[in-house]
Enzyme design. Structure first.
Site, mmCIF file in Angstrom:
data_model
loop_
_atom_site.group_PDB
_atom_site.id
_atom_site.type_symbol
_atom_site.label_atom_id
_atom_site.label_comp_id
_atom_site.label_asym_id
_atom_site.label_seq_id
_atom_site.Cartn_x
_atom_site.Cartn_y
_atom_site.Cartn_z
ATOM 1 N N CYS A 134 0.879 -1.175 0.000
ATOM 2 C CA CYS A 134 0.000 0.000 0.000
ATOM 3 C C CYS A 134 0.914 1.221 0.000
ATOM 4 C CB CYS A 134 -0.983 -0.013 1.167
ATOM 5 S SG CYS A 134 -0.279 0.054 2.820
ATOM 6 N N HIS A 176 14.269 -14.915 11.927
ATOM 7 C CA HIS A 176 13.932 -14.926 13.350
ATOM 8 C C HIS A 176 12.436 -15.008 13.635
ATOM 9 C CE1 HIS A 176 17.981 -13.035 14.783
ATOM 10 N NE2 HIS A 176 18.154 -14.062 13.972
#
Length: 148
Positions: free
Chosen positions: A65, A98
């Protein structure tokens, strides 16, 4: 790999460039739109990509966006979706290594085309490290179960 794409009007041009990159790398793309720069509402497209991740139609998703913020907020409402708003390659790699992010969010008005494509490549090339990070992902899943 199947990758779901979605954007609103402010992310449409970048979505199209990302789609070209993904197809050139041999990925299968599921494009949930939008298909023009005519004003529309980002939550509609975030919802479709998030649902595709939830039900296994796509392995990964990319949402664009103007800022990436609205897409990230919306996608993260869906259990099992870990959407990361990334502004550089390091954030993209870490979100996968992670956090096992399965949705990348970008802001067309925030990052230029070249950087955005580099972020996508870094994100796709990284993989989840597991180990101590697996425990954290399980905690997120437990929190989701308690809230949903």
């Amino acid at each position: 790999m199947k990758i779901a794409l979605g954007s609103d009007h402010a992310g449409f041009k970048l979505k199209e460039k990302i789609k070209e990159l993904l197809l050139s790398k041999g990925h299968e793309v599921i494009d949930f739109g939008t298909n023009s720069t005519e004003s529309t509402h980002y939550p509609l497209f975030a919802k479709e990509v998030a649902k595709a991740i939830q039900d296994g139609r796509a392995e990964l998703g990319i949402l664009i966006c103007g800022s990436g913020i609205g897409m990230s907020i919306t996608a993260n409402k869906f259990p099992g979706v870990r959407a990361a708003l990334c502004l550089n390659e390091y954030m993209a790699r870490m979100s996968r290594m992670h956090n096992n992010a399965n949705v990348l969010c970008l802001g067309e008005r925030v990052v230029g085309d070249d950087l955005a494509l580099s972020i996508v490549e870094a994100w796709l090339s990284a993989s989840f490290e597991g180990g101590r990070h697996e425990k954290r992902i399980k905690l997120i899943e437990e929190i989701e179960k308690g809230l949903c």
